[in-house]
Design a protein around this motif. Structure first.
Motif, PDB file in Angstrom:
ATOM      1  N   LYS A 123      44.579  28.018  54.986  1.00  0.00           N
ATOM      2  CA  LYS A 123      45.026  27.166  56.100  1.00  0.00           C
ATOM      3  C   LYS A 123      43.849  26.795  56.996  1.00  0.00           C
ATOM      4  N   ASP A 124      43.806  25.503  57.337  1.00  0.00           N
ATOM      5  CA  ASP A 124      42.767  24.967  58.223  1.00  0.00           C
ATOM      6  C   ASP A 124      41.361  25.191  57.687  1.00  0.00           C
ATOM      7  N   SER A 125      41.233  25.158  56.368  1.00  0.00           N
ATOM      8  CA  SER A 125      39.930  25.363  55.744  1.00  0.00           C
ATOM      9  C   SER A 125      39.921  24.686  54.382  1.00  0.00           C
ATOM     10  N   PRO A 126      38.767  24.182  53.929  1.00  0.00           N
ATOM     11  CA  PRO A 126      38.695  23.612  52.571  1.00  0.00           C
ATOM     12  C   PRO A 126      38.606  24.681  51.489  1.00  0.00           C
ATOM     13  N   ILE A 127      38.445  25.944  51.889  1.00  0.00           N
ATOM     14  CA  ILE A 127      38.273  27.037  50.921  1.00  0.00           C
ATOM     15  C   ILE A 127      39.593  27.336  50.217  1.00  0.00           C
ATOM     16  N   ARG A 128      39.504  27.623  48.936  1.00  0.00           N
ATOM     17  CA  ARG A 128      40.661  28.048  48.152  1.00  0.00           C
ATOM     18  C   ARG A 128      40.465  29.498  47.732  1.00  0.00           C
ATOM     19  N   ASP A 129      41.455  30.315  48.043  1.00  0.00           N
ATOM     20  CA  ASP A 129      41.391  31.734  47.741  1.00  0.00           C
ATOM     21  C   ASP A 129      41.984  32.016  46.360  1.00  0.00           C
ATOM     22  N   GLN A 130      41.366  32.958  45.683  1.00  0.00           N
ATOM     23  CA  GLN A 130      41.873  33.412  44.385  1.00  0.00           C
ATOM     24  C   GLN A 130      42.784  34.616  44.607  1.00  0.00           C
ATOM     25  N   HIS A 131      44.005  34.541  44.060  1.00  0.00           N
ATOM     26  CA  HIS A 131      44.976  35.625  44.199  1.00  0.00           C
ATOM     27  C   HIS A 131      45.261  36.253  42.842  1.00  0.00           C
ATOM     28  N   ARG A 132      45.622  37.531  42.884  1.00  0.00           N
ATOM     29  CA  ARG A 132      46.089  38.246  41.704  1.00  0.00           C
ATOM     30  C   ARG A 132      47.378  38.976  42.075  1.00  0.00           C
ATOM     31  N   ILE A 133      48.430  38.720  41.299  1.00  0.00           N
ATOM     32  CA  ILE A 133      49.707  39.407  41.507  1.00  0.00           C
ATOM     33  C   ILE A 133      49.894  40.443  40.401  1.00  0.00           C
ATOM     34  N   GLU A 134      50.006  41.703  40.804  1.00  0.00           N
ATOM     35  CA  GLU A 134      50.300  42.760  39.839  1.00  0.00           C
ATOM     36  C   GLU A 134      51.790  42.712  39.511  1.00  0.00           C
ATOM     37  N   LEU A 135      52.118  42.545  38.248  1.00  0.00           N
ATOM     38  CA  LEU A 135      53.515  42.372  37.878  1.00  0.00           C
ATOM     39  C   LEU A 135      54.301  43.678  37.932  1.00  0.00           C
ATOM     40  N   SER A 136      53.605  44.799  37.919  1.00  0.00           N
ATOM     41  CA  SER A 136      54.301  46.087  37.968  1.00  0.00           C
ATOM     42  C   SER A 136      55.012  46.292  39.291  1.00  0.00           C
ATOM     43  N   ASP A 137      54.382  45.876  40.401  1.00  0.00           N
ATOM     44  CA  ASP A 137      54.991  46.089  41.712  1.00  0.00           C
ATOM     45  C   ASP A 137      55.054  44.826  42.560  1.00  0.00           C
ATOM     46  N   GLY A 138      54.549  43.702  42.043  1.00  0.00           N
ATOM     47  CA  GLY A 138      54.591  42.442  42.777  1.00  0.00           C
ATOM     48  C   GLY A 138      53.542  42.312  43.853  1.00  0.00           C
ATOM     49  N   ALA A 139      52.609  43.270  43.946  1.00  0.00           N
ATOM     50  CA  ALA A 139      51.582  43.210  44.980  1.00  0.00           C
ATOM     51  C   ALA A 139      50.683  41.995  44.756  1.00  0.00           C
ATOM     52  N   ASP A 140      50.456  41.248  45.834  1.00  0.00           N
ATOM     53  CA  ASP A 140      49.655  40.021  45.788  1.00  0.00           C
ATOM     54  C   ASP A 140      48.359  40.283  46.543  1.00  0.00           C
ATOM     55  N   HIS A 141      47.236  40.265  45.832  1.00  0.00           N
ATOM     56  CA  HIS A 141      45.937  40.574  46.430  1.00  0.00           C
ATOM     57  C   HIS A 141      45.048  39.332  46.419  1.00  0.00           C
ATOM     58  N   VAL A 142      44.327  39.127  47.506  1.00  0.00           N
ATOM     59  CA  VAL A 142      43.303  38.091  47.543  1.00  0.00           C
ATOM     60  C   VAL A 142      42.003  38.690  47.030  1.00  0.00           C
ATOM     61  N   ALA A 143      41.405  38.040  46.051  1.00  0.00           N
ATOM     62  CA  ALA A 143      40.161  38.552  45.469  1.00  0.00           C
ATOM     63  C   ALA A 143      39.008  38.342  46.449  1.00  0.00           C
ATOM     64  N   GLU A 144      38.386  39.418  46.836  1.00  0.00           N
ATOM     65  CA  GLU A 144      37.205  39.330  47.681  1.00  0.00           C
ATOM     66  C   GLU A 144      36.001  38.904  46.837  1.00  0.00           C
ATOM     67  N   SER A 145      34.932  38.534  47.509  1.00  0.00           N
ATOM     68  CA  SER A 145      33.734  38.093  46.789  1.00  0.00           C
ATOM     69  C   SER A 145      33.239  39.152  45.816  1.00  0.00           C
ATOM     70  N   THR A 146      33.335  40.418  46.223  1.00  0.00           N
ATOM     71  CA  THR A 146      32.849  41.504  45.371  1.00  0.00           C
ATOM     72  C   THR A 146      33.759  41.763  44.176  1.00  0.00           C
ATOM     73  N   ASP A 147      35.008  41.260  44.227  1.00  0.00           N
ATOM     74  CA  ASP A 147      35.949  41.465  43.124  1.00  0.00           C
ATOM     75  C   ASP A 147      35.780  40.452  42.003  1.00  0.00           C
ATOM     76  N   ARG A 148      35.169  39.333  42.308  1.00  0.00           N
ATOM     77  CA  ARG A 148      35.206  38.198  41.390  1.00  0.00           C
ATOM     78  C   ARG A 148      34.431  38.449  40.106  1.00  0.00           C
ATOM     79  N   ALA A 149      33.508  39.369  40.115  1.00  0.00           N
ATOM     80  CA  ALA A 149      32.737  39.639  38.893  1.00  0.00           C
ATOM     81  C   ALA A 149      33.597  40.241  37.794  1.00  0.00           C
ATOM     82  N   ASN A 150      34.777  40.746  38.141  1.00  0.00           N
ATOM     83  CA  ASN A 150      35.622  41.384  37.132  1.00  0.00           C
ATOM     84  C   ASN A 150      36.910  40.598  36.856  1.00  0.00           C
ATOM     85  N   LEU A 151      36.985  39.367  37.334  1.00  0.00           N
ATOM     86  CA  LEU A 151      38.197  38.584  37.140  1.00  0.00           C
ATOM     87  C   LEU A 151      38.237  37.934  35.760  1.00  0.00           C
TER      88      LEU A 151
END
Length: 834
Positions: free
Chosen positions: A58-86
């Motif tokens: 919101k209010d930014s041109p940036i697009r965030d990468q999300h990962r939803i774990e299907l086991s529990d429905g948890a929705d996480h935003v991938a931080e910069s340090t997480d992206r190397a393992n996506l």
């Protein structure tokens, strides 16, 4: 200017037609973050335990990468340090489905499904592409530029498999006569030359015998350039697509940009116009990596390759040019006389001052005719796609004629550089490239493809040595087939229940019942889970931007919704659901489907003003149950109905979703069948919904802007005010890829361009016209509107407003421009239709 601003401000605050708080242009044309961002680019994790998606912040041109774990429905935003393992989208799997490969940031990665271990195959400054597993699953193959590499999982060696160069082979150099004289006369030179050749041959023998060394490159010559290539999964052969280097791309446009950071005016290069560059043919090369034999493929045996589908069109145009030149040479005529003479011949009127616009076209047509006399020649082709069977023994190649009238699917076998035609689709109008997917069944001996041959896009299967069979049948469109991981089912996107309701269906690869899997009616896209048990479905509705949910692959149970990104503010508004209507056509048997918006309160017998919205792109569909591309316009229609307007949005002839005949009704005649449909829409509103036939307006952008002009110029007795946004005014100024499909080229089909270009009919304008156009539009050039505006000035049409937007391209991106444009549209309608 002050008066205009004050009037616009007043219009934004006019009272609504009923009690609910009135909508405003300021609100609905604001940055769409207030609505809630749509889900973008959803895909499965390689192991199927999670799904990924991106969403605008919101209010930014940036697009965030999300990962939803299907086991529990948890929705996480991938931080910069997480992206190397996506994981990344479009993963491909080996045959046992133990590994998945994908491209991320231009590099190749492999995920081991069971352990989750991530292996990075490349880390280069170039972009790798097209990862695929070898037929035996021991290697991963991928392309870097025009070169193919293979990574061996057992040894860890990453090696060059095939290198193809667009150069002359330096070893094929033949001695010229002077060099031959030197070698004949000078013994020492002759001995040195022989020793060099001996060493070269010995080095080549060592290279061939040593599997650890890179094979020598292939040389295609310096007169071609490579546009595509595909490596067989068995690693034994290569298909390479080339085009000639010596082609005339045509004169590119120059677009001035006036508002710049530098403070100086600048110029951008843009595309060429239709028919102004060479139609570039392509050649497919068959390269055997073992025998090193290279062969260009011949298309001489493709059925229909020698046909001349445009012969009648050329003859018709030549006759017209002859009549016009005869009339002109006998007696000079006024503009009115020339128009009357053409009208008496049943041809569109054209002013004498514009007769010279197509003189170059006639000369080119005459030249082309001279070249084409004699024996029928092969039509030039382009390679539209290459797909290898999983075992690498065969490839399927899609070819299309550059005249857009034919496409072929041909098979090519290893060691046999020749096409075997498997399917030909021909169309007297043009081939529809939206429905032409193809591929292989898991047996590697049978093809599947989508074809419009029945009049509607359907799915077919065909053994290489057998007859094709239809897997789906009906008056609906099938697209985006996906083969299930076990190879038993095809999943397809289709509008089976009605033209406007899309869902996912499945059918067995051997045929049978078409089974409905989803029941959204607004299913927009889908992907099958890695284990084949679930579908990740992107879906939406009229006021629900794209979201994602999980559905069982057999259609059982209820969907599991994963997201809802709408804002509370947007959800709190009571929006008017568009009513899907079928407007009877006075010209064809099929109805015209549309979206109808009407005021909530009764008109008590009073006549209502009418506004027609005309969608863009021509071949698109806006009467559907999904979230519209025109979501701003949909909110604007709510605003109009609050003010007492009837609003109708029709899928006129040319629109997608209704079959081949509906699509091609405009061939060589753009703007005329569509106008008939729009007039039928007005008549329907007048007859059935108390519409006022004396207060009718319309608006639309791009193709919708083109149609607004055609309506205002050719039916001024029906349409009394119009807003043409970024309109095509002369089809000879548009691009080749789109226009040549429908109108051929100006050099061949002058008649079609004259009959389809609004600028030819501008004399007919009577009512007020608003033209709005982005000055940085690199799709429909701003020049289109400027040329028309000048022509209207010369025709003494003083009820025209041109609104230029210095920092907008074809699709506006700034809320201030959206607001200004729709304030002007509202002013136009409120001033002239109320």
């Amino acid at each position: 200017m002050r008066l205009h601003i004050a009037l616009c401000a007043a219009l934004l605050t006019l009272p609504a037609a009923h009690a609910r708080a009135a909508l405003s242009v300021d609100q609905i044309m604001a940055e769409p973050d207030w609505i809630g961002a749509a889900i973008e680019a959803p895909y499965w994790a390689a192991d199927g335990r999670a799904v990924y998606y991106t969403v605008k912040r919101k209010d930014s041109p940036i697009r965030d990468q999300h990962r939803i774990e299907l086991s529990d429905g948890a929705d996480h935003v991938a931080e910069s340090t997480d992206r190397a393992n996506l994981d990344a989208a479009n993963a491909v799997y080996d045959l046992p489905r133990t590994r998945a490969a994908f491209i991320r940031n231009g590099d190749v990665f492999v995920r081991e499904v069971a352990s989750g271990r991530l292996l990075q195959i490349t880390r280069t400054a170039q972009d790798e592409s097209v990862p695929q597993f070898s037929a035996d699953a021991r290697q991963l193959q991928y392309r870097n530029g025009n070169d193919w590499y293979s990574y061996d999982f057992a040894t860890g060696v990453n090696g060059l498999t095939a290198q193809v160069k667009t150069e002359k082979d330096p070893l094929d150099k033949k001695a010229n006569d002077f060099e031959q004289l030197q070698l004949r006369l000078i013994n020492t030179l002759r001995e040195d030359h022989a020793n060099k050749e001996t060493l070269r041959q010995h080095a080549e023998e060592l290279r061939k015998a040593d599997a650890t060394r890179v094979a020598s490159p292939f040389f295609l010559g310096d007169d071609v350039q490579i546009t595509d290539s595909a490596l067989s999964p068995d690693g034994h052969w290569l298909l390479v697509v080339t085009t000639p280097k010596a082609t005339d791309a045509g004169r590119a446009g120059k677009m001035p940009v006036y508002v710049t950071e530098s403070g100086y005016e600048e110029v951008e290069d843009t595309r060429t116009r239709v028919g102004r560059g060479d139609l570039v043919p392509q050649t497919l090369w068959h390269i055997d990596l073992t025998t090193r034999k290279m062969s260009p493929m011949s298309s001489a045996d493709l059925p229909g390759i020698h046909d001349d589908p445009l012969r009648g069109v050329r003859e018709e145009n030549e006759k017209r040019h002859l009549v016009e030149s005869t009339i002109t040479s006998v007696m000079p005529m006024t503009d009115r006389q020339a128009a009357d003479a053409r009208a008496s011949a049943g041809k569109p009127a054209k002013s004498a001052q514009d007769q010279h616009a197509y003189r170059d076209s006639k000369g080119a047509a005459d030249s082309a005719k001279g070249k084409e006399n004699g024996d029928p020649k092969e039509r030039p082709l382009q390679i539209a796609g290459i797909v290898f069977a999983r075992d690498g023994a065969n490839a399927a190649v899609m070819l299309r004629a550059t005249d857009n009238k034919d496409r072929w699917i041909a098979s090519v076998a290893a060691g046999k550089p020749e096409y075997t035609s498997q399917h030909r689709l021909t169309d007297s109008a043009w081939i529809n490239w939206n429905f032409n997917e193809f591929g292989w069944l898991n047996d590697s001996r049978s093809l599947w493809y989508v074809s419009e041959e029945s009049g509607f896009a359907q799915l077919y299967a065909k053994p290489l040595s057998g007859k094709a069979r239809a897997l789906t049948k009906g008056r609906f469109e099938v697209s985006a087939p996906v083969l299930s991981p076990d190879g038993r089912w095809f999943y397809v996107h289709a509008n089976v229940e009605s033209p406007y309701a899309y869902d996912v269906y499945r059918v067995a690869v051997d045929g049978g019942e078409l089974q409905r899997v989803t029941r959204y009616q607004g299913a927009d896209a889908f992907s099958v889970s890695p284990d084949g048990t679930q579908l990740l479905v992107s879906h939406s509705s009229s006021y629900l931007p794209l979201q994602i949910g999980l559905v069982q692959a057999d259609g059982s149970g209820s969907p599991r919704e994963l997201t809802d990104t709408r804002s509370a503010e947007f959800r709190a508004i009571t929006w008017q659901a568009p009513e899907i209507v079928q407007v009877p056509s006075s010209h064809v048997k099929s109805p015209i489907y549309g979206k109808f918006y009407k005021p909530a309160n009764s008109a008590n017998g009073a006549k209502r003003p009418i506004v027609l919205f005309v969608h863009g792109a021509g071949y698109t569909q806006n009467t559907h149950l999904s979230y519209p591309y025109y979501f701003r316009e949909q909110m604007f229609h709510n605003l109009l109905t609050e003010r007492g307007y009837l609003v109708l949005d029709l899928d006129y002839r040319a629109s997608e979703g209704y079959g081949r005949d509906w699509r091609t009704a405009i061939y060589r005649n753009m703007g005329h069948p569509e106008l008939e449909d729009l007039i039928d829409g007005v008549d329907w509103l007048v007859k059935n919904h108390e519409g006022d036939a004396h207060r009718v307006g319309l608006y639309g952008g791009s193709y919708g802007g083109f149609m607004t002009l055609m309506a205002m110029f050719q039916a001024p007795e029906v349409f009394h005010a119009g807003a043409a946004l970024r309109p095509v005014t002369d089809w000879s100024q548009y691009n080749h890829e789109y226009t040549a499909n429908i109108l051929n080229t100006p050099q061949i089909d002058d008649i079609a361009y004259r009959n389809s270009s609004p600028i030819e009919f501008a004399q007919g304008l009577k009512g007020p016209l608003l033209i709005a156009h982005g000055m940085m539009d690199d799709n429909v050039f701003f020049q289109d509107s400027v040329r028309l505006f000048q022509h209207l000035i010369e025709l003494h049409k003083d009820n025209v407003e041109l609104a230029p937007y210095p920092l907008e391209r074809h699709g506006f991106t700034h809320a201030s421009a959206w607001r200004d444009e729709y304030t002007r549209i509202l002013k136009l309608f409120e001033t002239h239709l109320k």
